[in-house]
Scaffold this motif. Sequence first.
Motif, PDB file in Angstrom:
ATOM      1  N   ALA A  32       0.830  -1.209   0.000  1.00 58.30           N
ATOM      2  CA  ALA A  32       0.000   0.000   0.000  1.00 58.30           C
ATOM      3  C   ALA A  32       0.861   1.256   0.000  1.00 58.30           C
ATOM      4  N   GLU A  33       1.921   1.255   0.792  1.00 60.80           N
ATOM      5  CA  GLU A  33       2.779   2.437   0.842  1.00 60.80           C
ATOM      6  C   GLU A  33       3.517   2.639  -0.472  1.00 60.80           C
ATOM      7  N   ARG A  34       4.056   1.564  -1.019  1.00 64.45           N
ATOM      8  CA  ARG A  34       4.855   1.660  -2.237  1.00 64.45           C
ATOM      9  C   ARG A  34       4.033   2.036  -3.460  1.00 64.45           C
ATOM     10  N   LEU A  35       2.853   1.410  -3.606  1.00 65.30           N
ATOM     11  CA  LEU A  35       2.084   1.577  -4.833  1.00 65.30           C
ATOM     12  C   LEU A  35       0.953   2.588  -4.721  1.00 65.30           C
ATOM     13  N   GLY A  36       0.591   2.989  -3.504  1.00 65.75           N
ATOM     14  CA  GLY A  36      -0.363   4.068  -3.318  1.00 65.75           C
ATOM     15  C   GLY A  36      -1.824   3.678  -3.422  1.00 65.75           C
TER      16      GLY A  36
ATOM     17  N   GLY B 144     -11.173  -1.166  -0.767  1.00 65.85           N
ATOM     18  CA  GLY B 144     -10.184  -0.662  -1.718  1.00 65.85           C
ATOM     19  C   GLY B 144     -10.628  -0.771  -3.163  1.00 65.85           C
ATOM     20  N   PHE B 145     -11.386  -1.812  -3.487  1.00 60.55           N
ATOM     21  CA  PHE B 145     -11.859  -1.970  -4.859  1.00 60.55           C
ATOM     22  C   PHE B 145     -13.153  -1.199  -5.126  1.00 60.55           C
ATOM     23  N   ALA B 146     -14.016  -1.087  -4.112  1.00 66.69           N
ATOM     24  CA  ALA B 146     -15.335  -0.485  -4.325  1.00 66.69           C
ATOM     25  C   ALA B 146     -15.360   1.026  -4.116  1.00 66.69           C
ATOM     26  N   ALA B 147     -14.444   1.546  -3.334  1.00 66.88           N
ATOM     27  CA  ALA B 147     -14.496   2.958  -2.961  1.00 66.88           C
ATOM     28  C   ALA B 147     -13.869   3.848  -4.032  1.00 66.88           C
ATOM     29  N   GLY B 148     -14.148   5.115  -3.893  1.00 68.49           N
ATOM     30  CA  GLY B 148     -13.559   6.104  -4.792  1.00 68.49           C
ATOM     31  C   GLY B 148     -12.124   6.425  -4.391  1.00 68.49           C
ATOM     32  N   HIS B 149     -11.506   7.275  -5.202  1.00 66.80           N
ATOM     33  CA  HIS B 149     -10.092   7.605  -5.004  1.00 66.80           C
ATOM     34  C   HIS B 149      -9.838   8.232  -3.627  1.00 66.80           C
ATOM     35  N   HIS B 150     -10.725   9.094  -3.164  1.00 71.73           N
ATOM     36  CA  HIS B 150     -10.530   9.756  -1.870  1.00 71.73           C
ATOM     37  C   HIS B 150     -10.475   8.721  -0.737  1.00 71.73           C
ATOM     38  N   VAL B 151     -11.383   7.762  -0.763  1.00 72.51           N
ATOM     39  CA  VAL B 151     -11.400   6.731   0.282  1.00 72.51           C
ATOM     40  C   VAL B 151     -10.147   5.868   0.185  1.00 72.51           C
ATOM     41  N   ARG B 152      -9.713   5.560  -1.030  1.00 73.86           N
ATOM     42  CA  ARG B 152      -8.482   4.777  -1.192  1.00 73.86           C
ATOM     43  C   ARG B 152      -7.276   5.539  -0.637  1.00 73.86           C
ATOM     44  N   GLU B 153      -7.255   6.858  -0.814  1.00 65.40           N
ATOM     45  CA  GLU B 153      -6.188   7.681  -0.213  1.00 65.40           C
ATOM     46  C   GLU B 153      -6.228   7.575   1.312  1.00 65.40           C
TER      47      GLU B 153
ATOM     48  N   GLY C 244       0.120   8.456   9.432  1.00 63.92           N
ATOM     49  CA  GLY C 244      -0.929   8.671   8.435  1.00 63.92           C
ATOM     50  C   GLY C 244      -1.468  10.084   8.472  1.00 63.92           C
ATOM     51  N   ALA C 245      -1.678  10.605   9.671  1.00 62.67           N
ATOM     52  CA  ALA C 245      -2.166  11.983   9.805  1.00 62.67           C
ATOM     53  C   ALA C 245      -1.126  12.970   9.283  1.00 62.67           C
ATOM     54  N   LEU C 246       0.134  12.732   9.591  1.00 62.07           N
ATOM     55  CA  LEU C 246       1.197  13.610   9.092  1.00 62.07           C
ATOM     56  C   LEU C 246       1.292  13.538   7.574  1.00 62.07           C
ATOM     57  N   SER C 247       1.155  12.339   7.026  1.00 61.25           N
ATOM     58  CA  SER C 247       1.208  12.175   5.572  1.00 61.25           C
ATOM     59  C   SER C 247       0.025  12.861   4.900  1.00 61.25           C
ATOM     60  N   ALA C 248      -1.159  12.716   5.491  1.00 52.17           N
ATOM     61  CA  ALA C 248      -2.349  13.345   4.920  1.00 52.17           C
ATOM     62  C   ALA C 248      -2.252  14.861   4.930  1.00 52.17           C
ATOM     63  N   SER C 249      -1.487  15.400   5.902  1.00 46.92           N
ATOM     64  CA  SER C 249      -1.339  16.857   5.969  1.00 46.92           C
ATOM     65  C   SER C 249      -0.041  17.320   5.322  1.00 46.92           C
TER      66      SER C 249
END
Length: 196
Positions: A20-24, A70-79, A151-156
Motif C-alpha cells: 500500500a505504501e509503495r504503490l499508493g 479498496g476496490f469499491a471505494a472512490g479515489h478519496h477513500v483509497r487515499e 498517516g495523519a502527518l502524511s495526509a497533511s
Amino acid sequence: MRSTNLLLGLVPWVLFSMIAERLGADAVGYAALAACLGSLVLAVRGLRADGLKVVDAAGVVTFGVLAVAGFAAGHHVRELLVDYARGGAALVLAAVMLVSVLTVPFTEQYARAGIDRRYWESPVFRSLNRRLSLMWAGIISVMALCHLIAGALSASGGGFSSNILLNWAVPVLLVVYGVKHTDRIAEGARPTGSAS
C-alpha cells in the motif's frame, strides 16, 4: 515457542503495509487482497498442522474487508486507506491479541507446537502465554498509534522522515524487543524433555 512461527503470522500485515505504501491509493485494494490471501494460506496451513490461529483468521477478515473497500471505494477513500488502514489494521490485531488473553492466549497457539502436550493445561504455561500475549497486544497497540500519527502527518503533507520513523523504525524496534523478550521467556520456561 519459537518467535519465528509467531512472526510468520504477522507477514500478511507487513505485506499490506509495504504494498500500500509503495504503490499508493490505486493499489490499496490489491495490497489488501494480497494480505488476505497470505492470511488465508497461513490459516489453511495452520488448520492442517495444529489448528487455526486467531491472528490468521483476523487477517483474513480484516484484509478481506479492506480489499472490498479498496476496490469499491472512490479515489478519496483509497487515499484514506493508504494513510490510515495500516494503523486501523494494527488496532484490530492488537484488539484480537488482547481479547485472546481472556480466552486462549494467541501465543499459546504457537507455543503448543514446541511443547509436550502434557504441559498445555499447566497454570505456568497459561500464565506465561497470557503475559506474552498481553505484551504483544501492547507492542502492536503502540505500533498502531505510530502508524496513525504517520498517516495523519502524511495526509497533511508530512515529510519522509516521519514516515520512516513512525511506520518503520519504531515498529521494527518494537518487534525486535518483542521477539527477544518472547525468546528469553520461552527459553527460561522450557520444561525438561520438551521439544523446541
